[in-house]
Every structure is written in C-alpha cells, then in structure tokens.
Scaffold this motif. Structure first.
Motif, PDB file in Angstrom:
ATOM      1  N   UNK A  89      75.605  22.219   9.700  1.00 60.37           N
ATOM      2  CA  UNK A  89      75.643  21.192   8.675  1.00 60.37           C
ATOM      3  C   UNK A  89      75.251  19.818   9.199  1.00 60.37           C
ATOM      4  N   UNK A  90      75.109  19.691  10.505  1.00 62.98           N
ATOM      5  CA  UNK A  90      74.755  18.409  11.101  1.00 62.98           C
ATOM      6  C   UNK A  90      73.289  18.313  11.469  1.00 62.98           C
ATOM      7  N   UNK A  91      72.501  19.365  11.198  1.00 61.49           N
ATOM      8  CA  UNK A  91      71.082  19.386  11.589  1.00 61.49           C
ATOM      9  C   UNK A  91      70.270  18.458  10.692  1.00 61.49           C
ATOM     10  N   UNK A  92      69.461  17.637  11.331  1.00 61.79           N
ATOM     11  CA  UNK A  92      68.493  16.812  10.613  1.00 61.79           C
ATOM     12  C   UNK A  92      67.201  17.623  10.547  1.00 61.79           C
ATOM     13  N   UNK A  93      66.974  18.262   9.401  1.00 64.73           N
ATOM     14  CA  UNK A  93      65.873  19.220   9.316  1.00 64.73           C
ATOM     15  C   UNK A  93      64.511  18.545   9.387  1.00 64.73           C
ATOM     16  N   UNK A  94      64.384  17.369   8.830  1.00 64.82           N
ATOM     17  CA  UNK A  94      63.080  16.686   8.884  1.00 64.82           C
ATOM     18  C   UNK A  94      62.665  16.425  10.326  1.00 64.82           C
ATOM     19  N   UNK A  95      63.562  15.860  11.130  1.00 60.50           N
ATOM     20  CA  UNK A  95      63.216  15.575  12.521  1.00 60.50           C
ATOM     21  C   UNK A  95      63.091  16.860  13.328  1.00 60.50           C
ATOM     22  N   UNK A  96      63.910  17.847  13.030  1.00 62.92           N
ATOM     23  CA  UNK A  96      63.835  19.122  13.753  1.00 62.92           C
ATOM     24  C   UNK A  96      62.483  19.785  13.531  1.00 62.92           C
ATOM     25  N   UNK A  97      62.016  19.812  12.292  1.00 54.05           N
ATOM     26  CA  UNK A  97      60.719  20.433  11.992  1.00 54.05           C
ATOM     27  C   UNK A  97      59.590  19.679  12.676  1.00 54.05           C
ATOM     28  N   UNK A  98      59.625  18.338  12.606  1.00 56.91           N
ATOM     29  CA  UNK A  98      58.560  17.552  13.240  1.00 56.91           C
ATOM     30  C   UNK A  98      58.539  17.778  14.750  1.00 56.91           C
ATOM     31  N   UNK A  99      59.697  17.929  15.352  1.00 57.63           N
ATOM     32  CA  UNK A  99      59.765  18.118  16.797  1.00 57.63           C
ATOM     33  C   UNK A  99      59.316  19.508  17.230  1.00 57.63           C
ATOM     34  N   UNK A 100      59.231  20.464  16.284  1.00 61.18           N
ATOM     35  CA  UNK A 100      58.916  21.854  16.641  1.00 61.18           C
ATOM     36  C   UNK A 100      57.662  22.389  15.962  1.00 61.18           C
ATOM     37  N   UNK A 101      56.805  21.495  15.492  1.00 62.64           N
ATOM     38  CA  UNK A 101      55.585  21.946  14.814  1.00 62.64           C
ATOM     39  C   UNK A 101      54.690  22.787  15.717  1.00 62.64           C
TER      40      UNK A 101
ATOM     41  N   UNK B 166      55.546  25.093  17.425  1.00 68.14           N
ATOM     42  CA  UNK B 166      56.048  26.468  17.411  1.00 68.14           C
ATOM     43  C   UNK B 166      55.852  27.149  16.058  1.00 68.14           C
ATOM     44  N   UNK B 167      54.889  26.646  15.298  1.00 65.68           N
ATOM     45  CA  UNK B 167      54.604  27.263  13.999  1.00 65.68           C
ATOM     46  C   UNK B 167      53.965  28.645  14.197  1.00 65.68           C
ATOM     47  N   UNK B 168      54.457  29.639  13.456  1.00 64.40           N
ATOM     48  CA  UNK B 168      53.938  31.008  13.525  1.00 64.40           C
ATOM     49  C   UNK B 168      53.211  31.313  12.226  1.00 64.40           C
ATOM     50  N   UNK B 169      51.868  31.328  12.256  1.00 68.31           N
ATOM     51  CA  UNK B 169      51.097  31.533  11.013  1.00 68.31           C
ATOM     52  C   UNK B 169      51.422  32.840  10.312  1.00 68.31           C
ATOM     53  N   UNK B 170      51.640  33.894  11.106  1.00 66.92           N
ATOM     54  CA  UNK B 170      51.863  35.196  10.476  1.00 66.92           C
ATOM     55  C   UNK B 170      53.161  35.247   9.679  1.00 66.92           C
ATOM     56  N   UNK B 171      54.098  34.418  10.103  1.00 66.57           N
ATOM     57  CA  UNK B 171      55.370  34.361   9.366  1.00 66.57           C
ATOM     58  C   UNK B 171      55.486  33.103   8.494  1.00 66.57           C
ATOM     59  N   UNK B 172      54.486  32.233   8.627  1.00 69.54           N
ATOM     60  CA  UNK B 172      54.455  30.984   7.869  1.00 69.54           C
ATOM     61  C   UNK B 172      55.768  30.213   8.024  1.00 69.54           C
ATOM     62  N   UNK B 173      56.175  30.054   9.254  1.00 72.26           N
ATOM     63  CA  UNK B 173      57.426  29.352   9.520  1.00 72.26           C
ATOM     64  C   UNK B 173      57.378  28.701  10.890  1.00 72.26           C
ATOM     65  N   UNK B 174      58.336  27.836  11.125  1.00 67.85           N
ATOM     66  CA  UNK B 174      58.507  27.178  12.416  1.00 67.85           C
ATOM     67  C   UNK B 174      59.734  27.760  13.087  1.00 67.85           C
ATOM     68  N   UNK B 175      59.550  28.118  14.364  1.00 70.96           N
ATOM     69  CA  UNK B 175      60.685  28.605  15.139  1.00 70.96           C
ATOM     70  C   UNK B 175      61.177  27.441  16.009  1.00 70.96           C
ATOM     71  N   UNK B 176      62.319  26.854  15.678  1.00 72.81           N
ATOM     72  CA  UNK B 176      62.778  25.672  16.430  1.00 72.81           C
ATOM     73  C   UNK B 176      63.358  26.030  17.791  1.00 72.81           C
ATOM     74  N   UNK B 177      62.783  25.447  18.822  1.00 73.03           N
ATOM     75  CA  UNK B 177      63.355  25.580  20.152  1.00 73.03           C
ATOM     76  C   UNK B 177      64.449  24.534  20.381  1.00 73.03           C
TER      77      UNK B 177
END
Length: 405
Positions: free
Chosen positions: A188-200, A202-213
C-alpha cells in the motif's frame, strides 16, 4: 531636397533640441544656475514641484547632491500636505519610482512621525519597506492609526503570499517526497508512477508488462510530520525587510502538514511567535524592530526545542553582528550540526542586494560547514528544498557571504 522637406527637418531638429532642454531642466531642478533657460508648464511643472518638495533646496536651486545637508523639508509639517504630495507622485510617476521617493522622504525629511497619521497612511504606496517602518513605530502608534496601519501591512502581506506561496509549497512538497522515499515499501506504500518509470527497461513485450526489479514508495508516515523547521529571525532595525519576508514564509510553511514550523524572533530577548503563524500580520505586529542582538541566546532557545535533530532544519536570518557571546554561538552551531541538524545562515532574506554583515562571523560559520549568504525571496524555496533533502545549498555565485572552505 525641397523647401518643404528642408523646413520639416529644421522643425524636427528644433523639437528635438527643445525636448533635450526640457529633460535637462527636469534633471537639474531649475534655478539660475541650470543654464537651460527652459520654463516648465502643465504636467511638467507639477512633476517638478513634487520633485523639488523632496529633493530641492529651500532656496529653490534644487541641488540634489546637497539636498540632505543645507535645506529644510519642502513638504511642510502637516500630514495633509504630505498626503497631497503622496497623491501627486502617484499620479505622475510609476509605482517603482513612487516607492523610492517615499523611502527618500522618510529618510531625508524625517517623516516617520507623520506615518502615524491615518490620512497619510491611506495615501501611501504600500511596500515591504513601508511595512518595516510601520513595524518600527508600532509601539508608539496611536490607537486611531493602528487599524489603518494593519490594513496597509495586510495588503503587502497578501500580495507577497500570492507571489510566493504556490511555488514554495510545490518546491517543498517535492523535496519532502524525495526525502521520504523508501526502497522496500509495503504494497500500500508503493508509488506506482515512480516505480514504473524506474523499471521501464524491464518491459516484456510478450507479456505487455513491466517487471519491477526495484520498488519505490513512501513510508507509513507520509501524511504525518516529516520535517521540523525553525526560523530564527534577527529583528534588529537593519533586518526589517527580512523580517517581513520571513514572516510570510513562516506562515506558508506552517500551512503544510508535513512541516512543523517554529518561528522565533530576537534582539537581546527571544520571543516565540509560533502560535501566531496562522496570520503573518499578527506575527509582524508581534515583532519589535530595533535594539541590540544576542544570537547566542536565540540559538540556545531554538536548540532547546529540537527533538528530532536528523529531521530538523534551523534557518538563522541575521547580519551576524553579535552582541552576545561569540564563542558560545559558534559552539551551538557546531553542536547542532554534529547532532544532524541542517543549519542555514542567511545574511538577509530580501531583494535589497548586498547586505552589511559581520564577515568574521560569516567566515567562522563557513568553517563549520554552514555557508552564510544573502538570499532573495525567489531563491528561498530552493534553499529550503536543498536543506530538507540534505544536499548542498544553492549558494548563488553572486551571493554575499562565504561558502564552505
């Protein structure tokens, strides 16, 4: 060239010569020695009269260079005549010039006592310097004038808040967010906007998602107080403009829930005005400009109120002319910094440019890692943001004062 063209050129040259004479006449102030032979009429004569009342000599020769030495005031001794003069200069000159002329009138003609008259205050062009003068007269101001004086101060304070508040809140909110960022947040404390930007990456096209490290978020205290700020303000007479700006900033900081703000003013005594921070006008009328200076005593009081050193920013706003115990003052600054306090020393908080200050004390603070420098109101949010984030302060290249050695 035709005769008509020739006569037009002659007329234009004559008009240009007349305009130059007119301008020189306005600059020189008239009298037998100005050498222009130019007479003023209409609006020019009225403007010249307003200038002569302030800068002219009692003998009418208008030598500005000696105006303060060998003439008496040209505005008379009554508030109504001053009020009329103030109305005239507002008619003929832009606001920036009006404010300069008002300050000159107060200094040259000793009009401070006339500022105690309501009709004069109603005619004045309000600015930070006038507020400083009113505050210095606060204790001797008659009750009939105080309401008008508060209205003048309120207008200036409201204008300053409109100019400074939005940018200050935005800048400091960003700094508070960055300083509170954590790398292992709960869900509940995750800042998703910054998390996604920091992990772009790690985007996986086949799954159309970002895997956050790496997850980025805020602690559970994100809505609670994150920083304590102590504004310690020298209220000696030379610091008038700084007191005005600091009071406005104090009110803005106090309006932010994530910052616990304390405002302390001092001369040889120390007064805590924190409980009045919801209204900067009350803060300003709680000050008493003038008197001596005991920085050591003021810092001792501020130090006694610090409960979270690592999360505290102390801002000393002073020209550093210490009337107290110099060595004790420096020891207190060193002790606060050693405990984790972010210490900021501002020689002035105003648009006045280079202040007069104690260079020896400024050098001693710089040796402790606390550069002392003058700060404009527009730069103050950036200075506070840097202090909150514990990064180097943005000391301007042109700033008066000393940096860390």
């Amino acid at each position: 060239m035709t005769a008509t063209t020739d006569s037009t050129a002659v007329a234009a040259a004559g008009a240009g010569h007349d305009e130059r004479l007119r301008r020189w006449r306005m600059v020189l102030g008239g009298g037998d020695a100005d050498g222009t032979g130019c007479a003023l009429t209409g609006t020019d004569a009225a403007m010249d009269g307003a200038l002569s009342a302030l800068y002219g000599r009692s003998d009418g020769r208008g030598d500005k260079r000696t105006a303060g030495r060998d003439r008496s005031a040209g505005l008379g001794a009554s508030a109504p005549s001053v009020a009329r003069w103030l109305g005239d200069i507002r008619t003929y000159f832009p606001s920036s010039v009006v404010q300069v002329m008002q300050r000159d009138a107060i200094d040259r003609l000793g009009l401070s006592t006339l500022l105690l008259e309501p009709e004069m205050l109603e005619a004045v062009e309000a600015d930070v310097h006038l507020v400083g003068t009113l505050l210095s007269l606060n204790k001797v101001m008659p009750e009939t004038t105080k309401e008008t004086a508060r209205a003048v101060v309120r207008k200036v304070v409201d204008d300053l808040e409109k100019r400074l508040a939005t940018r200050t809140r935005a800048t400091l909110t960003g700094a508070l967010d960055r300083s509170a960022r954590i790398s292992r947040p709960r869900h509940r404390e995750i800042d998703w906007d910054r998390t996604i930007r920091a992990n772009l990456k790690n985007y996986l096209p086949e799954y159309r998602t970002v895997v956050p490290e790496r997850l980025i978020g805020y602690g559970r205290a994100a809505q609670s107080v994150k920083k304590d700020v102590v504004l310690c303000i020298d209220q000696s007479g030379s610091m008038a403009a700084s007191v005005v700006y600091a009071s406005v900033f104090g009110a803005v900081l106090a309006s932010m829930r994530a910052i616990a703000t304390r405002l302390v003013v001092f001369d040889t005594a120390v007064v805590d005005l924190t409980d009045q921070l919801d209204d900067p006008v009350d803060v300003l009328f709680g000050t008493q400009l003038g008197g001596g200076t005991d920085i050591n005593r003021a810092l001792a009081y501020c130090q006694s109120k610090i409960t979270r050193p690592a999360d505290t920013v102390v801002v000393l706003i002073s020209d550093l002319y210490e009337g107290g115990i110099r060595d004790e003052m420096l020891k207190r600054v060193a002790a606060m910094k050693a405990s984790g306090v972010q210490f900021v020393a501002l020689l002035a908080l105003s648009d006045e440019g280079a202040p007069a200050y104690d260079r020896e004390h400024a050098a001693a603070l710089a040796a402790l890692g606390a550069p002392a420098f003058a700060c404009t109101p527009d730069l103050f949010p950036e200075v506070m943001a840097a202090a909150i984030e514990k990064r180097p302060l943005p000391v301007p290249d042109t700033a008066q004062g000393l940096r860390n050695p």
